[in-house]
Design an enzyme around this catalytic site. Sequence first.
Site, PDB file in Angstrom:
ATOM      1  N   HIS A   1      -5.238   3.813   6.900  1.00  0.00           N
ATOM      2  CA  HIS A   1      -4.556   5.029   6.302  1.00  0.00           C
ATOM      3  C   HIS A   1      -2.936   5.073   6.607  1.00  0.00           C
ATOM      4  O   HIS A   1      -2.710   6.164   6.344  1.00  0.00           O
ATOM      5  CB  HIS A   1      -5.121   6.297   6.489  1.00  0.00           C
ATOM      6  CG  HIS A   1      -6.926   6.077   6.074  1.00  0.00           C
ATOM      7  ND1 HIS A   1      -7.114   5.765   4.794  1.00  0.00           N
ATOM      8  CD2 HIS A   1      -7.710   6.273   6.823  1.00  0.00           C
ATOM      9  CE1 HIS A   1      -8.709   5.754   4.680  1.00  0.00           C
ATOM     10  NE2 HIS A   1      -9.044   5.913   5.818  1.00  0.00           N
TER      11      HIS A   1
ATOM     12  N   ASP B   1       0.717  -1.204   0.065  1.00  0.00           N
ATOM     13  CA  ASP B   1       0.003   0.076  -0.068  1.00  0.00           C
ATOM     14  C   ASP B   1       0.918   1.365  -0.004  1.00  0.00           C
ATOM     15  O   ASP B   1       2.041   1.353   0.482  1.00  0.00           O
ATOM     16  CB  ASP B   1      -0.870   0.048   1.324  1.00  0.00           C
ATOM     17  CG  ASP B   1      -2.006   1.280   1.238  1.00  0.00           C
ATOM     18  OD1 ASP B   1      -2.635   1.180   0.383  1.00  0.00           O
ATOM     19  OD2 ASP B   1      -1.714   2.072   2.136  1.00  0.00           O
TER      20      ASP B   1
ATOM     21  N   GLU C   1       0.860   5.655   0.625  1.00  0.00           N
ATOM     22  CA  GLU C   1       0.360   6.751   1.038  1.00  0.00           C
ATOM     23  C   GLU C   1       0.849   7.893   0.092  1.00  0.00           C
ATOM     24  O   GLU C   1       1.897   7.824  -0.218  1.00  0.00           O
ATOM     25  CB  GLU C   1       0.241   7.046   2.498  1.00  0.00           C
ATOM     26  CG  GLU C   1       0.003   6.415   3.587  1.00  0.00           C
ATOM     27  CD  GLU C   1      -1.589   5.852   3.395  1.00  0.00           C
ATOM     28  OE1 GLU C   1      -2.305   6.660   2.917  1.00  0.00           O
ATOM     29  OE2 GLU C   1      -1.868   4.571   3.666  1.00  0.00           O
TER      30      GLU C   1
END
Length: 760
Positions: free
Chosen positions: A141, A8, A10
């Site tokens: 997140h 992932d 950000e």
Amino acid sequence: MNRYIAFDLETTGLSREDDLIIEIGMVKVQDGEIIDRFQSFVNPGVPLREEISVLTGITDEMLKDAPVIFDLLDRVSDFVKGEVLVGHNVDFDAGFLSKYIPIENTLLDTLKLSRILLPFTPDHKLGTVARYLGIEVPVEHRALEDAITTYHILEKLKELIPETDYRVLIGTRDILPEGGEKQFLANLVNLSVKKGLNAKGYPFPIPENVKIPEFEEMVKIDVEKALSSEILERREQQVELAKRVEEAFEREEFLIAEAPTGIGKSLAYLLPSMKFSKEKQEKIYISTFTKTLQEQLLNKDIPLAEKLTGLGVKVVLQKGKNNYLCLKKLVNMRGDEKPEVYAGLFFWSKITKTGDLSEVFQILKNTDIIYYQMDDTCTGSECPFYRDCFYFRMKRELADANIVLSNHALIFREGIETPYIVFDEAHELERVATDALSRTFRYSHLRYLQRVMKPLLTRKKYRELEEKMKDMERVYQEVVDTLMPALEKFNTTPYDENNVNRLIKISDFLEGINEFTDDENVMAIVDRLKSDLSLIIHMDDPAYAFYARWLSRNDPLSVEFVAAPVDVSEKLSEFFRGVNTAVFTSATLTIAHSFSFFKDRMGLRGFREKTITVKIPEVYDYVNQLKIIIPLFLPYPDRPDFPKKAAELIMGLTHLRKGSLILFTSYQQMEMVHSLVSDHMEVAGITLLKQSRMTSRSALIEKFKEDIESVLMGTSTFWQGIDIPGEALEILIMAKLPFPNMNDPVLRARSKRIEMEGES
Ligand code: SF4
């Protein structure tokens, strides 16, 4: 798929072109175990936007000494080399990485898997999916934490989904194009085949629309006693209403009962309904306006009523035809639909117990429901899918039901089989009857016609039809353009002959459809469209009010023309002539303490002898338990400074730390106030929830109930049908009272008619 990398990123924003990576998180997985991990901040060289810091918790301070992306590329390349890359919305993250290193890896998207394999999750966000699967999500997140959550999701799917019938998994796999998801499905098929007959079935709860009683005893019940038992504190108002309903059933009367909130209305009509149904072997219809109340009756009130009475009742939840999946249409759409959408619908169609398309509203956002819903083209028992058809299965269940849970719109459209009915939320009946009896025309009706005709035409003829359709689209667009300035402002607007005379071209086009085909189904659709369009164009029937409304703001062709009946009382009278007992209940039925207006609008004038009215007294001590505050210092809600002043007031109340519901009449105003208060709430540590198109209403309400200090903002659908007992809701703020819009063409026509009749 035993080895992969879950990852992932950000980023500074959502644009692949303009935004930059600020954190990378990856875990390498072998045989279900994490064997390596990678995490690094990335210095983007630009300051972070505030909302990104709020969302991720990452600050400029945390990034200032981090390496720039180019210093990390070798390590990242080595880590991912030759591995399958798994991500939630993996195209987004892989797209960002591919700006710096070539990504030729196989990609596997847990978001796509969730959309296909988990149709009943409230939504498909990473955190929601994880929680749905029973995975703890301590942090969201952040890149490494989200990568780990993604890994857990994939492993859980691998563990649980093979309990599903392998034939369903094979069918789903075969729909998907080559790629990571297809490979993963193939994996699941192998695991499921190994389980064979030991597979337990789809491993998550599946909604039901039929409730079979656990016990079948026929006991004589005393409604009053049941409402005063140990498990239910006796409430005089509830008992009084229940007695009235019981009498209405016994004497075959119409009962109009205004009953305040908080008395437990549902049980007050459910118990007598169940008793009457069991004793007389009659089906009772219970009709609501909101889906929320319907769900509450099915899942909470009816089980409680059974517990109180010892009566087992069979309950069937009935919806209108076009809520159900048409299996024939589903089969016909294969090849014409996007594979991932089709795979999701196919998988769901094999596991759903109801076939109710609202269960897959998230999948249907990416297509047009018209291609899947049951409609008038249904051939009933002649259809090869008739036996398995969801709608007809529901109809068969109705035969021996005690309670049919329905809704007002459906009752007026399809009628009832037995003459006993209870209307809760009865104050909405006139509006719903008006909608149900309205005649409408919009461009998608033509698109649908084209779709129905497609398999009947030769290629040459179909191309001809397509050309004509393009002309019709242009015509429709031109008509819509003339109304756009008004629609942009008000969403609905009256129209006149000048606006719609060009629609005659569409009427002529429909007239000539028989040059293409004389198929019976097609001609039935065409006849209906011609008749509706003629009424809408000529506007010559004084019984109707004519207007246009814009259904979906991102599609100008979704403007719909409506001919709405000005007075529905005659039609309603006709309906009630066939009814023995009708109970109408709501908290707001009287005007100036009189039921006359309601009776007139409902067409009940002719039933004076059998109509009884009752006003149940308030249960709350409003004088001592409620404080109403009208802040006169605020500007009017249509003034530009209203959102700012309202936001200041709301922020001033937050120190009370009490569950607060804030209701708006405008989506735009809610957004403005939300943006003004969100930082303050964040700093104060108060959860701020807001209605949005991405989050389901029930999920929001559940979150609101769980956190008794949270604040929830909502518009229209939050004004009614919500049950939030206790401390979760202590402050209710209404930005503006929801008076009906006096520019509403139907309302204006009605007021005019009432004035002409000498009333006010
Ligand atoms: S019976 Fe009607 S609704 Fe059901 S699958 Fe066939 S055509 Fe569709």
